[in-house]
Write a protein that holds these residues in place. Structure first.
Motif, short mmCIF file in Angstrom:
data_model
loop_
_atom_site.label_atom_id
_atom_site.label_comp_id
_atom_site.label_asym_id
_atom_site.label_seq_id
_atom_site.Cartn_x
_atom_site.Cartn_y
_atom_site.Cartn_z
N ALA A 22 -4.30 -39.02 -24.51
CA ALA A 22 -2.80 -38.68 -23.85
C ALA A 22 -2.66 -38.05 -23.44
O ALA A 22 -1.64 -38.26 -22.39
N ILE A 26 -0.05 -39.65 -19.66
CA ILE A 26 1.30 -38.97 -19.40
C ILE A 26 1.15 -38.18 -18.46
O ILE A 26 2.08 -38.75 -17.41
N LEU A 41 10.45 -37.66 -22.84
CA LEU A 41 8.84 -38.20 -24.23
C LEU A 41 9.43 -38.10 -25.10
O LEU A 41 9.01 -37.42 -25.55
N LEU A 46 5.30 -42.98 -27.47
CA LEU A 46 4.78 -42.51 -26.13
C LEU A 46 3.37 -43.48 -27.29
O LEU A 46 2.16 -43.48 -27.28
N ARG A 49 2.92 -47.08 -27.52
CA ARG A 49 2.28 -47.59 -25.94
C ARG A 49 1.01 -47.10 -26.23
O ARG A 49 0.16 -47.97 -25.27
N VAL A 57 -0.34 -37.19 -29.32
CA VAL A 57 0.25 -36.84 -27.94
C VAL A 57 1.14 -36.06 -28.25
O VAL A 57 1.40 -34.94 -27.14
#
Length: 242
Positions: A22, A26, A41, A46, A49, A57
């Motif tokens: 992650a 990112i 964010l 996230l 995804r 995350v």
């Protein structure tokens, strides 16, 4: 009968692996500009995804916050850090010192092919001055300097240079679009630097040449920051970072 746990990753290792994945995903989007300054964010988005829970995350976001690439505001959440001119200047001051030393130490280890590559990159930069693309120029500029310092025999110094560039994240794109004459000056200084290395210049002279080159870019940006911005606040931020 007691079941023996099969060899492989533990739950802790799996969680660490997801957090690292992650983080890298990112971070790459921040440094590439896909997630621009101010981009929110959202953990749940996230996580979806990435196909994982919000926990790894969140851990990744915490790491990026510690690096300065992400900011967290109470009742708002996490977002990609805005580009702060002062932070950019401070980072580039550090990079100037480290990269100058790394280039000097790398100089005796550069091959004719390395220097030919540096000249080729500089030629492409010069050819692009007429129809100027600041992002492309900046990318070529970073590759040019990386070519000259990447043979540094001190791994800790080389790691420090790369880390500082990495920490700049989305700020590292370019000052060249902000300072009209700096691109032309820069390619001429690149030629002089290659000539100095090819001519067997001392480590001290090479280090001073690189530091002088980087400092001139910083001085040009400081002048722009003081006299060329419309506002001391949001509009004074670097346009995607050097």
């Amino acid at each position: 009968m007691t079941r023996t746990k099969p060899a492989g990753t533990t739950n802790t290792q799996q969680a660490t692996s997801k957090s690292q994945a992650a983080y890298e995903w990112i971070r790459e989007r921040i440094t590439s500009g896909s997630f621009s300054p101010g981009y929110r964010l959202v953990l749940s988005t996230l996580a979806t995804r990435l196909g994982m829970s919000a926990v790894p995350v969140r851990e990744a976001i915490n790491r990026l916050t510690a690096e300065g690439l992400v900011t967290f505001e109470r009742n708002v959440g996490a977002s990609v850090a805005m580009t702060d001119p002062d932070r950019y200047i401070h980072a580039m001051e550090v990079i100037t010192v480290l990269e100058s030393a790394a280039t000097a130490l790398a100089a005796p280890h550069l091959t004719p092919q390395d220097l030919a590559r540096a000249r080729e990159l500089n030629a492409v930069m010069r050819s692009g001055l007429t129809d100027f693309d600041s992002r492309l120029f900046s990318a070529l500029n970073q590759e040019f300097h990386h070519t000259l310092y990447s043979k540094c025999p001190n791994p800790r110094l080389l790691e420090a240079v790369e880390m500082e560039w990495s920490r700049l994240g989305h700020m590292r794109d370019s000052i060249f679009g902000l300072v009209p004459r700096r691109p032309q000056e820069s390619v001429c200084e690149h030629d002089d630097l290659i000539d100095l290395i090819e001519g067997g210049g001392t480590l001290d002279k090479i280090e001073k040449a690189v530091r002088r080159h980087r400092t001139r870019s910083l001085d040009a940006f400081r002048t722009h920051k003081t006299h060329g911005a419309h506002s001391p606040h949001r509009s004074d931020r670097v346009d995607q970072g050097a």
